[in-house]
Design a protein around this motif. Structure first.
Motif, PDB file in Angstrom:
ATOM      1  N   ASN A  45       0.810  -1.235   0.000  1.00 39.74           N
ATOM      2  CA  ASN A  45       0.000   0.000   0.000  1.00 39.74           C
ATOM      3  C   ASN A  45       0.829   1.264   0.000  1.00 39.74           C
ATOM      4  OD1 ASN A  45      -2.476  -1.080  -0.258  1.00 39.74           O
ATOM      5  ND2 ASN A  45      -2.880  -1.251   1.940  1.00 39.74           N
TER       6      ASN A  45
ATOM      7  N   ILE B  50       1.997   1.841  -3.581  1.00 43.63           N
ATOM      8  CA  ILE B  50       0.813   2.101  -4.403  1.00 43.63           C
ATOM      9  C   ILE B  50       0.234   3.490  -4.066  1.00 43.63           C
ATOM     10  CG2 ILE B  50      -1.594   1.405  -4.779  1.00 43.63           C
ATOM     11  CD1 ILE B  50      -0.602  -1.519  -4.586  1.00 43.63           C
ATOM     12  N   GLY B  51       0.273   3.775  -2.746  1.00 48.81           N
ATOM     13  CA  GLY B  51      -0.174   5.117  -2.321  1.00 48.81           C
ATOM     14  C   GLY B  51       0.621   6.200  -3.028  1.00 48.81           C
TER      15      GLY B  51
ATOM     16  N   LEU C  40      -0.311   6.182  -6.791  1.00 47.39           N
ATOM     17  CA  LEU C  40      -1.651   6.741  -6.975  1.00 47.39           C
ATOM     18  C   LEU C  40      -1.634   8.256  -6.774  1.00 47.39           C
ATOM     19  CD1 LEU C  40      -4.682   6.073  -7.383  1.00 47.39           C
ATOM     20  CD2 LEU C  40      -4.855   5.825  -4.903  1.00 47.39           C
TER      21      LEU C  40
ATOM     22  N   SER D 212       0.402  10.134  -9.513  1.00 48.59           N
ATOM     23  CA  SER D 212      -0.253  10.163 -10.835  1.00 48.59           C
ATOM     24  C   SER D 212      -1.476  11.100 -10.810  1.00 48.59           C
ATOM     25  CB  SER D 212      -0.636   8.746 -11.289  1.00 48.59           C
ATOM     26  OG  SER D 212      -1.237   8.044 -10.250  1.00 48.59           O
ATOM     27  N   GLN D 213      -2.222  11.092  -9.696  1.00 48.15           N
ATOM     28  CA  GLN D 213      -3.367  12.012  -9.572  1.00 48.15           C
ATOM     29  C   GLN D 213      -2.881  13.461  -9.590  1.00 48.15           C
ATOM     30  OE1 GLN D 213      -5.081  10.636  -5.923  1.00 48.15           O
ATOM     31  NE2 GLN D 213      -6.530   9.251  -6.941  1.00 48.15           N
TER      32      GLN D 213
ATOM     33  N   SER E 259       6.684   1.461  -8.548  1.00 46.98           N
ATOM     34  CA  SER E 259       6.080   0.336  -9.285  1.00 46.98           C
ATOM     35  C   SER E 259       7.021  -0.863  -9.271  1.00 46.98           C
ATOM     36  CB  SER E 259       5.791   0.733 -10.744  1.00 46.98           C
ATOM     37  OG  SER E 259       4.981   1.878 -10.762  1.00 46.98           O
TER      38      SER E 259
ATOM     39  N   PRO F 152      -4.020   2.735   0.070  1.00 50.50           N
ATOM     40  CA  PRO F 152      -3.578   3.965  -0.599  1.00 50.50           C
ATOM     41  C   PRO F 152      -4.754   4.948  -0.753  1.00 50.50           C
ATOM     42  CG  PRO F 152      -3.862   2.184  -2.186  1.00 50.50           C
ATOM     43  CD  PRO F 152      -4.212   1.608  -0.858  1.00 50.50           C
TER      44      PRO F 152
ATOM     45  N   ASP G 244      -6.646   8.649  -2.170  1.00 45.82           N
ATOM     46  CA  ASP G 244      -6.678   9.656  -3.248  1.00 45.82           C
ATOM     47  C   ASP G 244      -6.267  10.991  -2.650  1.00 45.82           C
ATOM     48  OD1 ASP G 244      -7.616   7.760  -4.898  1.00 45.82           O
ATOM     49  OD2 ASP G 244      -9.694   8.490  -4.984  1.00 45.82           O
TER      50      ASP G 244
END
Lengths: 551, 124
Positions: free
Chosen positions: A328, A331-332, A335, A338-339, A370, B101, B103
């Motif tokens: 996580n 990935i956090g 994420l 990329s956002q 990644s 994760p 946002d």
């Protein structure tokens, strides 16, 4: 038969020798007795004959009474017929088998009148005179040069009351009671040799010796044969016993005798049949047992494979929380970045164009994270993959590192210090990396659980090569995994490798981890040792033999 | 807003720094609870974003300490174990829990709601 090479006297020989000794003893005793008796008889006979001969001499000389008065010339003539080579002729024929060595006439004064000697008879007349007796017939054993001789003397008498010269009455001195009426005018003497007796006895002895030898030989052969006959069944029994000893239980002894040996053979055959039967049963049992063992072994192997898989899945379950955390975070990052980039591009593309370097930095961070995810997933996949019992050259240090990677996140988050010291240049060894990884991971998870929330928890991992003193084939790789956690209570130490033994709450642990680890290490020909002190920690030592890749 | 980030993961610290700074906040970031306590004592933060699983001092301990010294400070917890987190964080006085994760919009929403509450004078 006998281990030391001593000279062996078999029963057969023993019996034969015994028999010969016994027979010889019997025959010798009998012969001695027989010879003695026979000698006595012969000597008696000799004496009788000698007396008869001497009497004849005496009588003959009586008729020559007047000759006595002159000289002994005529008496000598009488003697000639008795003593020497001319004997056996004329009136002495009946006593011709006598060996007369000396013949003589003595006058009443015991002086020799006439004598004749054969061979080397050298006793002096004076000595002979001592044996003469006026009253009776004398028969004496005398010795000359150790030769036994018989001396017989008979007084020669003359009857005084003579009616006429022509009718002289001569009578045997023995048959007359009133010998006193007679005048002893001299003595007739003969000396006989025992040589004939000795010779005949010698012949007898010779025959007895031959007879004895024949008897001894025959009896020896007979006894040997009979003992052999008696021993034959024993020999067969011996052969039978050898067969049985070699495991040839079907062997039977053929002895058709109605005696103790027959009974023995029968008993032996019965024993052999009992052994054969029980052996067959044993063989059947062992075959059955073998089959059962084979079947059970297969079942256990299948079960163990399933257990290994189940244990792995369980371990994956235990790991998943840690893995989730581990995954996580990157990935956090991915994420979020990329956002963030998308946001920036949408909001102010011009600004992005100007500040492309920051975008590049974000993207490289995304790429790096990644990669991290990829690595974690790869390790996890390898760990959970169905195990094949394939052994391949493996670097134990790499397996250890990968195992550590899998649970690294949990170790870090649990505030556990982590010390690794791997010996460089460990030899590759034939092993199953997946399975060993499972072993290390299981022990590491346990170490982590043992430390729990304890402050300054640490796990030390060490690998090194223990060189065998004898040869390279016995080199071992030893892996220490040491924690300073809660330790294992003494009463549980012996159970930790038992399947389904767990001290954790239901759902938290399957109790399979260590038992599977144990099985895996044993499959590698190795061993797991554990040392533990309550509240001080545990040390697991995994010993793996270095299996040469070339073999 | 003055914001402190506490996480042992560099990537999370970097992300939050980049995002929140570009949103115009004043942001500090540290890798462990001790440093966080030191900074919290020195600076008057509006929000603390803290990870739960950290070496030496974990997020719960940090939360308890912050709350005892700075009861008015809004603490937002971040972790990968959702159910465990929600329960315990709320009990110990966290303002909110964020599941990794996350946002970045979720973070913004949380910051916005704290901002709103601060303006209305109702921040716990």
């Amino acid at each position: 038969m006998s281990p030391n090479k001593k000279i062996r006297i078999g029963l057969r020989l023993q019996f034969a020798i015994g028999a010969v000794v016994f027979i010889t003893f019997i025959v010798i005793s009998f012969t001695s007795f027989f010879v003695a008796t026979y000698r006595e008889i012969l000597e008696k006979k000799l004496e009788e004959k000698g007396v008869a001969l001497t009497q004849t001499l005496s009588q003959n000389s009586q008729s020559e009474y007047f000759l006595w008065l002159k000289n002994g010339e005529n008496l000598k003539g009488i003697l000639r017929g008795v003593v020497g080579e001319e004997q056996g002729s004329g009136e002495y024929k009946e006593v011709h088998d006598l060996d007369v060595v000396y013949g003589a006439f003595f006058d009443e004064e015991k002086r020799p009148v006439a004598k004749r000697a054969s061979r080397s008879f050298n006793l002096s007349p004076v000595r002979i005179a001592k044996y003469l007796d006026k009253e009776r017939i004398q028969s004496q054993i005398i010795y000359q040069d150790n030769e036994k001789l018989m001396l017989i003397s008979i007084p020669v008498t003359y009857l005084k009351e003579v009616s006429s010269d022509e009718e002289l009455v001569f009578e045997d001195v023995m048959s007359r009671e009133e010998s006193s009426e007679r005048t002893v005018i001299g003595y007739a003497v003969t000396v006989l040799s025992f040589q004939n007796i000795n010779e005949s006895l010698k012949t007898i002895k010779k025959y007895v010796a031959i007879f004895l030898s024949i008897i001894a030989g025959v009896s020896m052969i007979m006894i040997s044969f009979m003992v052999g006959l008696a021993l034959n069944p024993i020999k067969r029994l011996l052969i039978g016993i050898k067969h049985i000893t070699k495991g040839n239980y079907g062997h039977r002894v053929h002895v058709t005798r109605d005696d103790e040996l027959g009974d023995l053979a029968e008993a032996f055959n019965f024993m052999a049949s009992v052994i054969e039967k029980s052996n067959r049963e044993l063989e059947d049992y062992s075959r059955e047992l073998e089959n059962k063992v084979r079947q059970r072994t297969k079942e256990i192997e299948d079960m163990q494979l399933q257990l290994i898989q189940a244990g792995k899945l369980a371990a994956v379950g235990e790991l998943s929380a840690g893995v989730a955390h581990e995954l996580n975070n990157p990935i956090g990052g991915i994420l979020g970045y990329s956002q963030f980039i998308v946001e920036k591009i949408r909001k102010n593309p011009e600004e992005v164009k100007k500040n492309i370097a920051s975008i590049e930095k974000y993207l490289s961070l995304i790429a790096r994270e990644s990669q991290r995810c990829k690595r974690i997933i790869r390790n996890l996949l390898r760990f959970s993959r169905a195990s094949k019992m394939e052994f391949e050259p493996t670097d134990i240090n790499i397996v250890l590192k990968e195992s550590v990677d899998i649970i690294a996140s949990q170790l870090e988050t649990k505030n556990i210090r982590f010390e690794m010291s791997f010996q460089k240049d460990l030899p590759l060894t034939q092993s199953n990396a997946n399975q060993l990884q499972q072993v290390f991971t299981n022990i590491l998870i346990n170490a982590q659980k043992a430390i729990g929330d304890k402050a300054d928890g640490s796990i030390r991992i060490k690998s090194f090569l223990r060189k065998s003193k004898e040869d390279e084939q016995h080199d071992c790789i030893e892996v220490f995994i040491q924690d300073n956690g809660c330790g294992i209570p003494k009463e549980n130490l012996s159970k930790i490798f038992d399947p389904f033994f767990t001290t954790r709450k239901t759902g938290e642990g399957t109790g399979l981890g260590l038992s599977l680890s144990y099985g895996i290490v044993k499959d590698h020909g190795g061993d797991i040792l554990v040392e533990s002190r309550e509240r001080q920690g545990s040390t697991f030592t995994i010993i793996l033999p270095v299996i040469d890749i070339r073999t | 807003m003055r914001i402190l980030i506490v996480d042992d993961e560099i990537i999370i610290r970097a992300l939050l720094l980049d995002v929140l700074k570009s949103d115009g906040h004043e942001v500090d970031a540290v890798g462990n609870g001790y440093d966080a306590l030191k900074l919290a004592k020195k600076n008057d933060y509006d929000i603390i974003f803290s990870d739960v699983h950290m070496p030496e001092m974990n997020g719960y301990e940090l939360l308890t300490q912050i709350k005892s010294h700075h009861p008015q400070m809004a603490v937002v917890m971040m972790d990968s174990y959702p159910e465990e987190l929600s329960e315990r964080c709320m009990r110990d006085g966290a303002f909110h829990c964020v599941h990794k994760p996350f946002d970045i919009s979720e973070l913004r929403k949380v910051i916005k709601s704290i901002e709103d509450k601060k303006h209305s004078g109702d921040v716990s």
